[in-house]
Design an enzyme around this catalytic site. Structure first.
Site, PDB file in Angstrom:
ATOM      1  N   LEU A 172       0.809  -1.214   0.000  1.00  0.00           N
ATOM      2  CA  LEU A 172       0.000   0.000   0.000  1.00  0.00           C
ATOM      3  C   LEU A 172       0.843   1.266   0.000  1.00  0.00           C
ATOM      4  O   LEU A 172       0.363   2.359   0.284  1.00  0.00           O
ATOM      5  CB  LEU A 172      -0.954  -0.027   1.202  1.00  0.00           C
ATOM      6  CG  LEU A 172      -1.879  -1.257   1.221  1.00  0.00           C
ATOM      7  CD1 LEU A 172      -2.687  -1.290   2.497  1.00  0.00           C
ATOM      8  CD2 LEU A 172      -2.796  -1.286   0.009  1.00  0.00           C
ATOM      9  N   CYS A 173       2.095   1.107  -0.369  1.00  0.00           N
ATOM     10  CA  CYS A 173       3.054   2.212  -0.395  1.00  0.00           C
ATOM     11  C   CYS A 173       2.952   2.942  -1.736  1.00  0.00           C
ATOM     12  O   CYS A 173       2.917   2.316  -2.787  1.00  0.00           O
ATOM     13  CB  CYS A 173       4.444   1.602  -0.203  1.00  0.00           C
ATOM     14  SG  CYS A 173       5.779   2.765  -0.077  1.00  0.00           S
ATOM     15  N   HIS A 174       2.893   4.276  -1.681  1.00  0.00           N
ATOM     16  CA  HIS A 174       2.829   5.067  -2.909  1.00  0.00           C
ATOM     17  C   HIS A 174       4.176   5.065  -3.631  1.00  0.00           C
ATOM     18  O   HIS A 174       5.212   5.196  -2.979  1.00  0.00           O
ATOM     19  CB  HIS A 174       2.497   6.523  -2.591  1.00  0.00           C
ATOM     20  CG  HIS A 174       1.124   6.724  -2.073  1.00  0.00           C
ATOM     21  ND1 HIS A 174       0.787   6.498  -0.752  1.00  0.00           N
ATOM     22  CD2 HIS A 174      -0.021   7.115  -2.686  1.00  0.00           C
ATOM     23  CE1 HIS A 174      -0.497   6.760  -0.589  1.00  0.00           C
ATOM     24  NE2 HIS A 174      -1.022   7.129  -1.732  1.00  0.00           N
ATOM     25  N   MET A 231       9.378   4.561   4.268  1.00  0.00           N
ATOM     26  CA  MET A 231       9.435   3.144   3.904  1.00  0.00           C
ATOM     27  C   MET A 231      10.652   2.839   3.037  1.00  0.00           C
ATOM     28  O   MET A 231      11.230   1.759   3.110  1.00  0.00           O
ATOM     29  CB  MET A 231       8.153   2.713   3.173  1.00  0.00           C
ATOM     30  CG  MET A 231       6.893   2.723   4.030  1.00  0.00           C
ATOM     31  SD  MET A 231       7.091   2.028   5.701  1.00  0.00           S
ATOM     32  CE  MET A 231       7.606   0.355   5.349  1.00  0.00           C
ATOM     33  N   GLU A 232      11.039   3.809   2.215  1.00  0.00           N
ATOM     34  CA  GLU A 232      12.187   3.601   1.333  1.00  0.00           C
ATOM     35  C   GLU A 232      13.473   3.386   2.144  1.00  0.00           C
ATOM     36  O   GLU A 232      14.283   2.520   1.823  1.00  0.00           O
ATOM     37  CB  GLU A 232      12.342   4.796   0.383  1.00  0.00           C
ATOM     38  CG  GLU A 232      11.422   4.774  -0.826  1.00  0.00           C
ATOM     39  CD  GLU A 232       9.951   5.062  -0.492  1.00  0.00           C
ATOM     40  OE1 GLU A 232       9.656   5.501   0.640  1.00  0.00           O
ATOM     41  OE2 GLU A 232       9.098   4.856  -1.375  1.00  0.00           O
ATOM     42  N   ASP A 240      23.205 -12.914   3.087  1.00  0.00           N
ATOM     43  CA  ASP A 240      23.360 -13.804   1.934  1.00  0.00           C
ATOM     44  C   ASP A 240      24.826 -14.060   1.593  1.00  0.00           C
ATOM     45  O   ASP A 240      25.219 -15.188   1.284  1.00  0.00           O
ATOM     46  CB  ASP A 240      22.643 -13.189   0.723  1.00  0.00           C
ATOM     47  CG  ASP A 240      22.732 -14.066  -0.513  1.00  0.00           C
ATOM     48  OD1 ASP A 240      22.499 -15.285  -0.401  1.00  0.00           O
ATOM     49  OD2 ASP A 240      23.031 -13.543  -1.601  1.00  0.00           O
TER      50      ASP A 240
END
Lengths: 160, 160, 160, 160, 160, 160
Positions: free
Chosen positions: A75-77, A113-114, A128
């Site tokens: 739901l992130c723009h 969020m980024e 990893d």
């Protein structure tokens, strides 16, 4: 009252409507860390210096992930990223790699969020690249330390 | 000796050559958590029950992210995912949401990164959906708890 | 005269040049439906209530698809989506699920393809989640019901 | 009993576990159509012949979409596509373009979603390329006409 | 002095900070070519006319690639593409296909990488579609021929 | 006779049907170069050593691009990559960076496009990171030097 912004009045998931919000300059900073064993700590440290670049790979992974945040977080723009940078600090006393991401945008919504996504992916990339030595690494303490811009203004945890 | 598997003999990043490894069934499980405040904890709990589905959205985000792991983690091999499931537990005493992802593949390399990525993205999605209430959430304790299959066999932290 | 906007004067596919168009606020709404059998209809209805959330999954799939429209439709411009919401109605008389998507942007071109794409993917997701019960579902009646903004202004089919 | 395969026993969305299913050859065919007005019908027809290639673009869009199906449909397994082809028929009497997609895989699960997705995206691409002439096109009748392979064997609607 | 713009003062890779740059209209043009043998040259030429459309497929591939440039080039900013067009010329004397891409944006940074990426992918697509006839094709001479807009203004090689 | 493998008997683009081909081990190697001016050549050379890692970034970009080849090249089959490695040589006499990519798969079709794509994207990434110094770089001589596996067996240009 439930004010979760991603749900409409019927409790359905939705992207928040930001169409009436002005474009403003926004910055956000997030941090996190991965705890490793002594062997991995040394390998990263030496690797960075002369035999291979775990942190360089992790940095690029985080930068590229930042650009895909709205693909990954439902739901992130999508917003235009005008800057993204990631720094690492090797902390010998805690046997951990500390990651810090800073990003800027000029958009209708924030860029929190980024930076959180960039930090997460950087740390996963370290996992990893080092997991052949030991699977017992732990990623922790991913949080936002600063943001500004937008209606809610500055948020800071006071961390430098 | 530096044995970081993603670097070749000159210290350059590379994908590990798995072309001579047999296809084997492999499982991996990872966990992690996000710590929230009381207001968010209640909103998620009530939301799940009747007003909106933070955890349902987070679960789908994690499942979809698992399928994109090799896009996001630079030196990770693409592998076919034959199962991916994510569970959440709301822990009232620690005010946290605990996430657990389990995945299976039949491949030449393990599926550890997929479950770690799924857990990370699930928790980031919870952050995204609740950040209107408070930016002070922290994601922590992301680690592998179990894996089997492949040459190195079983790894387990003993967590149930 | 052939005025297909995606071809240049030689009949070659191209993205329309929108570089001289102003940024304007635009809205679009599209709808569509999937016809299912009684067993699936009941399963979706009950699932939504207590056993699983077909429509919640379909809604998220549609929202995420809207953000990827320009990746999927070859000559479609990337535009910033400032709102996307999807609603479903269960129609017992026609044994169908009716989907409606609404989106907004402030861009140089319209947001019609995003809502049509969101509706399509939502309905495909319902198909995917229910196909174990019956493969005989049909997706139909996907069309634009409303758009405004831009040089051509309002288009409406009059549907509420 | 609710047998929706994408939900586990607690009603949570999950990818079906196919890890114990054998690899088998599988085929699927889906069809659909878009209804257009006379002007668009002529433009596509003439365009195909000499002024631009709406159907060629739509075909490629569908082929490329088939390869991204598991990115777009949340609980769909990634499978290797060994063949995908899309054909169009211009039907003058119904003023519509009829699309048919056929795909093959050797996998643990079927390829139905890939052909349905390919048909949907092909038709959306036709919409996109013709919408400058008229927004009143409708996409309909997207359904599976044939599948074979796997435990459930052949499904057919009997359409040629 | 080392002025490589993608490295910060510590020599670490980063996206250049463009947050203080104004939005300006920008254009870029790039070209390149693929050299083929006589059989392939004829097949493309005839194919274009009546048996198949190598160049039409290559054009769409290039257009779609332009939209994904910031996904593929690690430190490239995402920018809105307002126009992208690709032209091919069949040069019988050099047995080559010459590709030319032109793009426009209104952004904080230039659109050079998008046209170079579009040309590269167009030529790779020609390779892919013709390699059944001969693997000995060579892609060469990919370079920028023109750009304008932004602080550095016009760059041109003088090629028409 | 036109034998372009990506077109069916009607001249329409299609993915070649490989469903009846056996899985075989396959290798491919491709090379290419970018010609730069003296200032950039020095910057890359010094950057690699101590101030920044143009080639390390280009290598990762190429590796990640290899994994996305079937997303970018329209009619290319998705195949599992079991190895991908990229090496660079700085050639002072020609003021160029020479790139060489090698990849392996066990698949129904070859891995030529993956190495050609990896080389192209590596060189484009070098362009991107150095273009602040000069836009006059040229990418050239991208070609396949070796492949084995599959029905057509070994192809080699004899280059070491």
């Amino acid at each position: 009252m439930n004010k979760l912004s991603h749900f409409d009045k019927n409790g359905q998931a939705t992207m928040v409507d930001v169409s009436d919000k002005p474009l403003t300059k926004r910055t956000a900073i997030a941090t996190g860390r991965i705890c490793v064993n002594q062997e991995i700590f040394n390998a990263i440290k030496n690797g960075t210096a002369k035999k291979g670049d775990v942190l360089g790979t992790a940095r690029l992974a985080g930068i590229m992930a930042a650009k895909k945040t709205s693909d990954i977080i439902p739901l992130c723009h999508p917003i235009p990223i005008s800057k993204i940078a990631i720094d690492f600090t090797l902390e010998a006393d805690t046997l951990s790699v500390y990651a810090k991401a800073e990003a800027k945008t000029t958009g209708q919504t924030g860029i929190e969020m980024e930076v959180l996504h960039a930090v997460s992916v950087s740390l996963l990339t370290i996992y990893d690249m080092c997991k052949a030595l030991d699977h017992g690494m732990t990623i922790s303490d991913i949080h936002l330390t600063y943001k500004d811009g937008g209606k809610t203004g500055i948020y800071t945890t006071g961390e430098k």
